[in-house]
Design an enzyme around this catalytic site. Structure first.
Site, PDB file in Angstrom:
ATOM      1  CD  GLU A   1      44.954  52.493  43.378  1.00 29.84           C
ATOM      2  OE1 GLU A   1      45.365  53.569  42.913  1.00 29.84           O
ATOM      3  OE2 GLU A   1      44.121  52.453  44.304  1.00 29.84           O
TER       4      GLU A   1
ATOM      5  CB  CYS B   1      33.640  56.182  37.735  1.00 24.93           C
ATOM      6  SG  CYS B   1      32.233  56.010  36.642  1.00 24.93           S
TER       7      CYS B   1
ATOM      8  CB  CYS C   1      31.129  52.698  33.398  1.00 26.66           C
ATOM      9  SG  CYS C   1      31.913  54.312  33.324  1.00 26.66           S
TER      10      CYS C   1
HETATM   11 ZN   LIG Z   1      41.064  55.498  43.281  1.00 29.07          ZN
HETATM   12 ZN   LIG Z   2      33.323  54.642  35.124  1.00 28.45          ZN
END
Ligand SMILES: [Zn+2]
Ligand SMILES: [Zn+2]
Length: 189
Positions: free
Chosen positions: A138, A148, A172
């Site tokens: 969040e 993502c 990531c």
């Molecule tokens: Zn979210």
């Molecule tokens: Zn990501």
């Protein structure tokens, strides 16, 4: 990572209503580690009376965000609201949390992160992992990070708890670099 904002601004952790801060005392250090920003407890807030929807037996997450928006600017760069009540958003059965995209405030609920909610034995470590992931996720939105597609990225959307358990608590490389850019804008010279 160097922790900035030690003396003034950083991430504020504000609880709503009945929350056992001892149960989540790990959270400030985990957020400092994830974002490189100082994190500290802020005031406890009351759950806004208009948040509860009797027909669902749940609380509207947006009403908690609205309450956070009343916290004066200047004290925190980002605010994480923490509630121990079940939250929902229109069109969804429940939400683990909600954030103002690119804004200051976000909120998470602890209710569905405990194995006990599903009739399973308590598991402190699992609860801790889930709480860190939801909080980082969040807060990631407040730095304008979107969902993502990398299954291991903390910004992966969690439709259910198994999604949360599958992803890691880490960004990531792509999300990490977007985050660093956002942090640079926020705290740069
Ligand atoms: Zn979210
Ligand atoms: Zn990501």
């Amino acid at each position: 990572m160097k922790v900035i904002g030690e003396e003034s601004m950083g991430i504020g952790l504000l609880t709503f209503g009945e929350v056992d801060r001892k149960e989540i005392d790990f959270l400030p250090a985990e957020l400092e580690e994830a974002f490189g920003l100082a994190a500290r407890w802020g005031p406890a807030l009351v759950v806004p009376s208009d948040a509860f929807h009797r027909s669902r037996g749940q609380y509207l997450a947006a009403a908690l965000l609205e309450a956070l928006s009343g916290v004066p600017p200047g004290e925190f760069l980002r605010i994480l609201g923490i509630a121990d009540i079940d939250l929902f958003a229109p069109g969804l059965n429940f939400v683990f949390g909600q954030a103002l995209m690119g804004g200051r405030d976000c909120v998470i609920s602890l209710v569905r992160l405990r194995p006990l909610f599903y009739g399973l034995p308590p598991d402190e470590l699992l609860f801790r992992e889930r709480t860190v992931k939801e909080a980082v996720h969040e807060l990631g939105h407040t730095f304008s990070l979107e969902h993502c597609s990398d299954p291991a990225c903390v910004m992966r959307f969690s439709n259910s708890l198994s999604d949360t358990d599958r992803k890691s608590r880490r960004f990531c490389p792509r999300c990490r670099s977007l985050l660093e850019r956002g942090l640079g804008r926020l705290c740069g010279p």
